[in-house]
Design a protein around this motif. Structure first.
Motif, PDB file in Angstrom:
ATOM      1  N   ASN A  52      38.270  39.803  39.840  1.00  0.00           N
ATOM      2  CA  ASN A  52      37.823  38.465  39.451  1.00  0.00           C
ATOM      3  C   ASN A  52      38.221  38.138  37.999  1.00  0.00           C
ATOM      4  N   ALA A  54      41.031  36.103  37.225  1.00  0.00           N
ATOM      5  CA  ALA A  54      42.092  35.101  37.326  1.00  0.00           C
ATOM      6  C   ALA A  54      42.312  34.351  36.022  1.00  0.00           C
ATOM      7  N   GLU A  55      41.262  34.127  35.256  1.00  0.00           N
ATOM      8  CA  GLU A  55      41.396  33.373  34.012  1.00  0.00           C
ATOM      9  C   GLU A  55      41.971  34.214  32.889  1.00  0.00           C
ATOM     10  N   SER A  84      39.068  41.070  44.642  1.00  0.00           N
ATOM     11  CA  SER A  84      38.608  39.888  43.912  1.00  0.00           C
ATOM     12  C   SER A  84      38.238  38.757  44.863  1.00  0.00           C
ATOM     13  N   ASN A  85      37.347  37.893  44.378  1.00  0.00           N
ATOM     14  CA  ASN A  85      36.946  36.708  45.133  1.00  0.00           C
ATOM     15  C   ASN A  85      37.588  35.438  44.581  1.00  0.00           C
ATOM     16  N   ASP A  86      38.496  35.601  43.608  1.00  0.00           N
ATOM     17  CA  ASP A  86      39.156  34.437  43.024  1.00  0.00           C
ATOM     18  C   ASP A  86      40.670  34.578  43.184  1.00  0.00           C
ATOM     19  N   ALA A  87      41.424  33.913  42.351  1.00  0.00           N
ATOM     20  CA  ALA A  87      42.888  33.867  42.492  1.00  0.00           C
ATOM     21  C   ALA A  87      43.594  34.956  41.685  1.00  0.00           C
ATOM     22  N   THR A  88      42.929  36.054  41.422  1.00  0.00           N
ATOM     23  CA  THR A  88      43.518  37.124  40.616  1.00  0.00           C
ATOM     24  C   THR A  88      44.855  37.594  41.178  1.00  0.00           C
TER      25      THR A  88
END
Length: 389
Positions: A52, A54-55, A84-88
């Motif tokens: 998690n 991505a940012e 991850s649960n995001d756009a990593t």
């Protein structure tokens, strides 16, 4: 409790603490000694475990792809997405697709082969330990660097760590500094406290009794990974201080802590008091698995803080008679801490933090005792997962 007994307790604790801080300051200076001008290998691998992130990940990968290396050395970047649960994963793929080889001005067709992006297979389990172990298994170089996805290394980082990492010194660590907003007291407090932890790790390593390091900034030689038993490889590779203590106390190899700005990576502090508390509990929890020497040091530091905190509480019950030992003890401890923290702040370019030193020192008494007890005996969370009960 009589005043004389309180004086003896506080005085004894502060005397031992002061001697320890003076020794650590000397050890930190030894960790800052210059590296030998050893030639770099033809290839260096970097493992970036990410969950998690991505940012934060793009800044890390951009910094890795702009390392200053000689023409004969290539850098292999391996990102392992830990469920991850995001756009990593997607952002890692996009960032590494635009990789530029050292010495080239434009992306080349074969640069993608230097870099890898993986999703952590279920068979390897979950967590940072599994992600680092899996990434290290994919690495092709003898020197494998590890950096957290939310860390940004300077352009000198890879060369500095790789130059120090050899078969005889198979574990090399570097400092981590917080990038803080000068107007936010929570961030300044964390950065100052974290600076002390880094300097403590460098100091004990310089004295030949390594204790702690940060797994977000280290180099591991392949010979060490191959020597680890299969059942310990996953647990040790990302468990920073456990791997450091394994090398220092269970092998005939050496550990090197590079207290140099060129080896220092930058990351963000915890965003809230709750996140800070959970992080420090997690770090205290790891103490249960320490080798006896680092464990003894940790207990000693905890004991000094506990004695001073108790002296403050007792002093409040009768300020006229019992406050002097507490105040004297606090001043002595703050003076001893300065021996280590003040010079260290120059290395990581954080001299501005010293304006928060006095209130941070007072708060440290409470959190060290509280986080230490809760971390050892309570449940610990990391990124939504329960580390242990």
């Amino acid at each position: 409790m009589t005043v004389s007994l309180l004086w003896w307790l506080v005085g004894g604790a502060c005397a031992l603490y002061g001697i320890g801080m003076a020794a650590l300051a000397y050890g930190r200076m030894r960790s800052a000694r210059a590296l030998s001008d050893r030639a770099l290998p033809n290839q260096i691998s970097v493992v970036v475990p990410a969950r998690n992130e991505a940012e934060a990940l793009p800044a890390c990968l951009d910094a890795l792809q702009n390392q200053t290396l000689p023409d004969h050395t290539t850098l292999e970047i391996i990102v392992v997405d830990d469920q991850s649960n995001d756009a990593t994963f997607v952002r890692a793929q996009r960032r590494l697709r635009t990789a530029v080889s050292v010495g080239d001005d434009e992306p080349s067709a074969n640069t993608a082969a230097l870099h890898q992006t993986h999703r952590l297979p279920d068979a390897w389990g979950a967590g940072k330990e599994a992600a680092v172990a899996y990434g290290a298994a994919q690495a092709t170089a003898d020197v494998v660097l590890v950096v957290d996805a939310d860390c940004v290394p300077p352009d000198t980082w890879a060369a500095t760590l790789a130059r120090a990492c050899t078969a005889n010194t198979p574990l090399v660590c570097g400092p981590v500094r917080y990038d803080v907003d000068a107007e936010r007291w929570l961030e300044r407090f964390q950065a100052l406290e974290f600076l002390g932890l880094n300097a403590y790790g460098a100091g004990t390593a310089g004295l030949g009794v390594p204790t702690i390091c940060n797994g977000g900034n280290m180099a591991v030689h392949r010979s060490l990974m191959e020597a680890l038993p299969d059942e310990q490889r996953t647990a040790h590779l990302a468990a920073d201080e456990l791997l450091l203590q394994h090398v220092a106390y269970q092998t005939n190899k050496q550990v090197r802590y590079l207290w140099q700005r060129a080896a220092c990576v930058t990351t963000a502090p915890a965003p809230s008091w709750q996140a800070f508390w959970q992080q420090r509990k997690r770090w205290a929890h790891a103490m249960r698995s320490y080798h006896r020497t680092p464990w003894f040091f940790s207990i000693g530091i905890f004991g000094v803080h506990a004695v001073l905190l108790a002296a403050c509480v007792i002093g409040l019950s009768d300020p006229n008679a019992l406050s002097q030992p507490a105040v004297t003890g606090l001043l002595a401890k703050m003076g001893a801490d300065l021996l280590l923290v003040l010079p260290a702040s120059h290395t990581v370019e954080h001299r501005d933090l010293m304006r928060s030193y006095i209130p941070a020192s007072l708060l440290q008494l409470i959190y060290v005792v509280g986080a230490g007890l809760h971390g050892v005996f309570g449940a610990v969370q990391w990124k939504g997962r329960t580390v242990s009960e």
